[in-house]
Design a protein around this motif. Structure first.
Motif, PDB file in Angstrom:
ATOM      1  N   GLU A  64       0.831  -1.209   0.000  1.00 50.83           N
ATOM      2  CA  GLU A  64       0.000   0.000   0.000  1.00 50.83           C
ATOM      3  C   GLU A  64       0.862   1.255   0.000  1.00 50.83           C
ATOM      4  O   GLU A  64       0.539   2.253  -0.663  1.00 50.83           O
ATOM      5  N   ILE A  65       1.954   1.206   0.746  1.00 55.08           N
ATOM      6  CA  ILE A  65       2.889   2.344   0.773  1.00 55.08           C
ATOM      7  C   ILE A  65       3.523   2.522  -0.596  1.00 55.08           C
ATOM      8  O   ILE A  65       3.647   3.649  -1.109  1.00 55.08           O
ATOM      9  N   ASN A  66       3.916   1.406  -1.222  1.00 54.06           N
ATOM     10  CA  ASN A  66       4.521   1.474  -2.556  1.00 54.06           C
ATOM     11  C   ASN A  66       3.541   2.067  -3.569  1.00 54.06           C
ATOM     12  O   ASN A  66       3.928   2.851  -4.447  1.00 54.06           O
ATOM     13  N   LEU A  76       1.855   6.490  -7.138  1.00 53.71           N
ATOM     14  CA  LEU A  76       0.896   7.506  -7.589  1.00 53.71           C
ATOM     15  C   LEU A  76       1.508   8.906  -7.532  1.00 53.71           C
ATOM     16  O   LEU A  76       1.197   9.756  -8.367  1.00 53.71           O
ATOM     17  N   ALA A  77       2.368   9.119  -6.533  1.00 56.86           N
ATOM     18  CA  ALA A  77       3.034  10.428  -6.391  1.00 56.86           C
ATOM     19  C   ALA A  77       4.314  10.495  -7.209  1.00 56.86           C
ATOM     20  O   ALA A  77       5.041  11.501  -7.157  1.00 56.86           O
ATOM     21  N   HIS A  78       4.607   9.395  -7.952  1.00 57.11           N
ATOM     22  CA  HIS A  78       5.781   9.320  -8.813  1.00 57.11           C
ATOM     23  C   HIS A  78       7.088   9.607  -8.059  1.00 57.11           C
ATOM     24  O   HIS A  78       7.948  10.350  -8.539  1.00 57.11           O
ATOM     25  N   VAL A  79       7.195   8.992  -6.874  1.00 64.75           N
ATOM     26  CA  VAL A  79       8.429   9.109  -6.104  1.00 64.75           C
ATOM     27  C   VAL A  79       8.992   7.725  -5.760  1.00 64.75           C
ATOM     28  O   VAL A  79      10.045   7.599  -5.155  1.00 64.75           O
ATOM     29  N   HIS A  80       8.283   6.671  -6.205  1.00 65.45           N
ATOM     30  CA  HIS A  80       8.691   5.295  -5.881  1.00 65.45           C
ATOM     31  C   HIS A  80      10.092   4.998  -6.406  1.00 65.45           C
ATOM     32  O   HIS A  80      10.938   4.445  -5.687  1.00 65.45           O
ATOM     33  N   ARG A  82       6.701  15.242  -3.276  1.00 62.46           N
ATOM     34  CA  ARG A  82       6.050  14.013  -3.725  1.00 62.46           C
ATOM     35  C   ARG A  82       5.815  13.037  -2.574  1.00 62.46           C
ATOM     36  O   ARG A  82       4.804  12.315  -2.553  1.00 62.46           O
ATOM     37  N   ILE A  83       6.725  12.998  -1.590  1.00 65.43           N
ATOM     38  CA  ILE A  83       6.496  12.154  -0.411  1.00 65.43           C
ATOM     39  C   ILE A  83       5.312  12.697   0.390  1.00 65.43           C
ATOM     40  O   ILE A  83       4.494  11.937   0.915  1.00 65.43           O
ATOM     41  N   SER A  84       5.186  14.020   0.468  1.00 67.77           N
ATOM     42  CA  SER A  84       4.043  14.629   1.151  1.00 67.77           C
ATOM     43  C   SER A  84       2.739  14.288   0.432  1.00 67.77           C
ATOM     44  O   SER A  84       1.709  14.032   1.069  1.00 67.77           O
ATOM     45  N   LEU A 118      -0.717  14.369 -12.038  1.00 69.77           N
ATOM     46  CA  LEU A 118      -2.104  14.785 -12.250  1.00 69.77           C
ATOM     47  C   LEU A 118      -2.908  13.696 -12.963  1.00 69.77           C
ATOM     48  O   LEU A 118      -4.088  13.480 -12.664  1.00 69.77           O
ATOM     49  N   SER A 119      -2.276  13.004 -13.888  1.00 71.45           N
ATOM     50  CA  SER A 119      -2.951  11.904 -14.593  1.00 71.45           C
ATOM     51  C   SER A 119      -3.278  10.774 -13.624  1.00 71.45           C
ATOM     52  O   SER A 119      -4.365  10.180 -13.686  1.00 71.45           O
ATOM     53  N   SER A 120      -2.336  10.483 -12.715  1.00 73.88           N
ATOM     54  CA  SER A 120      -2.561   9.437 -11.710  1.00 73.88           C
ATOM     55  C   SER A 120      -3.724   9.811 -10.803  1.00 73.88           C
ATOM     56  O   SER A 120      -4.564   8.968 -10.459  1.00 73.88           O
ATOM     57  N   LEU A 121      -3.777  11.084 -10.405  1.00 80.21           N
ATOM     58  CA  LEU A 121      -4.863  11.543  -9.532  1.00 80.21           C
ATOM     59  C   LEU A 121      -6.211  11.418 -10.243  1.00 80.21           C
ATOM     60  O   LEU A 121      -7.210  10.994  -9.642  1.00 80.21           O
ATOM     61  N   LYS A 122      -6.243  11.764 -11.519  1.00 78.23           N
ATOM     62  CA  LYS A 122      -7.488  11.712 -12.271  1.00 78.23           C
ATOM     63  C   LYS A 122      -7.996  10.282 -12.389  1.00 78.23           C
ATOM     64  O   LYS A 122      -9.198  10.015 -12.302  1.00 78.23           O
TER      65      LYS A 122
END
Length: 585
Positions: free
Chosen positions: A442-444, A449-453, A481-483, A513-517
């Motif tokens: 879930e963390i990953n 989604l925040a593109h920081v993985h 992105r971590i925030s 933004l695409s991930s959020l949408k």
């Protein structure tokens, strides 16, 4: 001694422990009278040549028994009294910390972090000392002093006792004067310590800025100046504190002089035996501790009083934003209606928002744009009930937000502020901050989604990498992105992004933004930004200027209006084109 009245609520709460401890203290004070009396009896028996081996064994057994009894009782009363004092420190610390968490942002705007830390550490230690060593010193000094004086008067001679006590009023007058001085100077010393504490915290937090601007030398000089001030203020306290022992020693010396001078004359006149005079001077020696303790007591209680008053001043600060009785505990969902006719920040004379009205359906995205200081963040703060006192209304699902409990309202909101605060913990712990029990998968997912993985996997310890205080070891874009990942992992009903994409490049911004949408279907999102590319996909965009809503609509509608939004969009497009070398992709 006013501080003991301040703490009466706690003494009542822990009355069993304090009553037991004080009774044992009194018993110890009484047992202390045994050795001097036994010494006098043995000396007289020796002087009269009547001491037998059986008598000597009897007196020594009594002496040893009293010593063992005092040893055991002292252990028990220390556990009772000092143990209770530790509980007081814990209770006040928890009360103060809970109070801090309930205060509105205005409270912190008017106070320094280092000062609040000093209250929660140094001041509470002084109060705890009062409830422990202060109670001990008060009871022990009074009990021992009164018991000793009574023993001197009853078992030896009243007149000699009165003569020995002649210097005592002078000590009472002087120590009271010293105590008043000590209270004033200690309060100033505590304030100086708060300043130093705040300076230390601020400098360590901003060490990268200090180094970047080459201000290490100036900062060290500033720290040294504050440190010297703390030393000077505490030396001023020490100067008063240092007067207690010499004053008491002088009084005790005068008492010994009078006792031996007049006591010797009474022995010559056969009014006293040598053994009685030895017992009397031994008792007088026992009075040294109560007198020294009395001076120490003034030190403790004046420090405790000054600290308690500082802590109480904080605890008495009203909580600006409170839940209504029977506030709704269910997290809000649904349409957001904002009709703010006027809002002015406390202490300001200029309105921050005026005539800002809009409606956002559940599941839609709102973009808020405008110049710096236009009021974008203010709308978010009002939506989270960080501030109140506005004219108008803010409603979710046709219910005013002040009808919800604060915890219910904020549990529906995932907030990513402009100032990205990360805790001095691992990246994993920072992302799973709201629910540490979340699985690694879930963390990953939230990080992806925040593109920081991918960035995280590139760190030496991956998700277990400790980021340092406030995320000092990360870049601005990584912290942002971590925030965002920390907010997304809540899967909030309402996601607030307060200019939270400013430190990432245009490509990463578009990907986020695409991930959020894709993932926030049916959830509401509000984005404030200076970069219009971050909001052009929004269902509704509002433009603020000096706190007023001047334009609203979709990207296409606003472009057709050819107002501020159109001009700014075209300008930013041109800037992007220049950055790409004059060639559009």
């Amino acid at each position: 001694m006013r501080v003991f009245l301040y703490l009466m609520w706690f003494f009542k709460q822990e009355k069993k422990a304090y009553v037991t401890g004080i009774l044992l203290l009194l018993l110890v004070a009484f047992l202390q009278l045994v050795p001097p009396r036994l010494i006098g009896v043995v000396v007289d028996a020796i002087n009269n040549e009547t001491l037998t081996s059986a008598d000597l064994i009897k007196w020594m057994t009594l002496l040893l028994s009293s010593a063992v009894g005092m040893y055991v009782l002292r252990y028990i009363w220390r556990v009772m009294i000092f143990g209770s004092a530790v509980k007081l420190g814990r209770q006040l610390r928890e009360r103060l910390y809970k109070h801090f968490t309930q205060m509105a942002p205005q409270f912190y705007q008017n106070r320094r972090v280092g000062d609040l830390m000093a209250h929660a550490t140094n001041d509470l230690s002084a109060v705890q000392q009062t409830a422990g060593a202060g109670v001990l010193t008060l009871v022990d000094s009074l009990a021992t002093g009164l018991f000793v004086i009574a023993a001197m008067a009853i078992t030896i001679d009243v007149k000699l006792t009165l003569i020995a006590l002649i210097p005592m009023p002078f000590m009472a007058i002087l120590t009271n004067y010293y105590g008043t001085l000590l209270h004033k100077r200690f309060g100033v010393a505590q304030e100086a310590f708060s300043d130093l504490n705040d300076k230390t915290q601020e400098s360590i937090s901003g060490v990268k800025v200090l180094k970047t601007f080459g201000q290490e030398k100036e900062d060290i000089e500033s720290f040294s100046s504050l440190s010297k001030e703390v030393v000077d203020k505490n030396i001023a306290v020490a100067r008063v504190d240092s007067l207690f022992d010499p004053t008491i020693a002088l009084v005790v010396g005068a008492s010994f002089f009078l006792s031996i001078f007049y006591g010797g004359q009474m022995v010559v006149a056969d009014e006293l035996t040598i053994g009685q005079l030895i017992s009397f001077t031994t008792y007088l020696g026992l009075l040294i501790w109560p007198m020294l303790a009395f001076g120490w007591l003034f030190n403790i209680v004046e420090r405790g009083r000054a600290s308690y008053e500082r802590v109480e001043a904080l605890l008495n600060q009203d909580i600006d934003i409170k839940d209504k009785p029977n506030a709704i505990a269910a997290p809000p969902k649904g349409e957001i209606l904002v009709e703010i006719d006027d809002f002015t920040f406390p202490g300001s004379s200029t309105p921050s928002l005026k005539e800002v009205h809009f409606t956002l359906n559940r599941g839609e995205t709102l973009g808020i744009v405008g110049r710096t200081g236009a009021g974008k963040t203010t709308i978010l703060k009002l939506l989270m009930r960080e501030f109140e006192g506005y004219e108008g209304k803010i409603m979710i699902d046709s219910i005013s937000i002040d009808e919800y409990s604060k915890s219910a309202l904020r549990s529906s909101i995932g907030y990513v502020p402009q100032d990205h605060f990360l805790f001095s913990a691992s990246i994993k712990e920072n992302i799973a901050f709201t629910n540490p029990a979340l699985s690694q998968s879930e963390i990953n997912r939230a990080a992806s989604l925040a593109h920081v993985h991918e960035d995280i996997l590139g760190f030496s310890s991956g998700y277990d990498t400790v980021v340092g205080e406030r995320g000092v070891s990360l870049s601005g874009g990584q912290k942002q992105r971590i925030s965002i990942a920390r907010a997304l992992i809540m899967n909030p009903e309402i996601l607030l992004l307060d200019d939270s994409l400013s430190a990432v490049d245009a490509k990463t911004e578009e990907a986020i933004l695409s991930s959020l949408k894709e993932t926030r279907n049916g959830k509401t999102t509000i984005i404030t930004s200076h970069r219009l590319s971050a909001v052009q996909h929004a269902d509704l965009i509002i433009v603020l200027d000096e706190g007023m809503l001047v334009e609203s609509g979709s990207h296409e509608v606003l472009m057709k209006q050819k107002g501020w939004y159109y001009a700014m969009y075209m300008r930013q497009q041109l800037e992007d084109l220049v950055e790409q070398g004059g060639h559009a992709e």
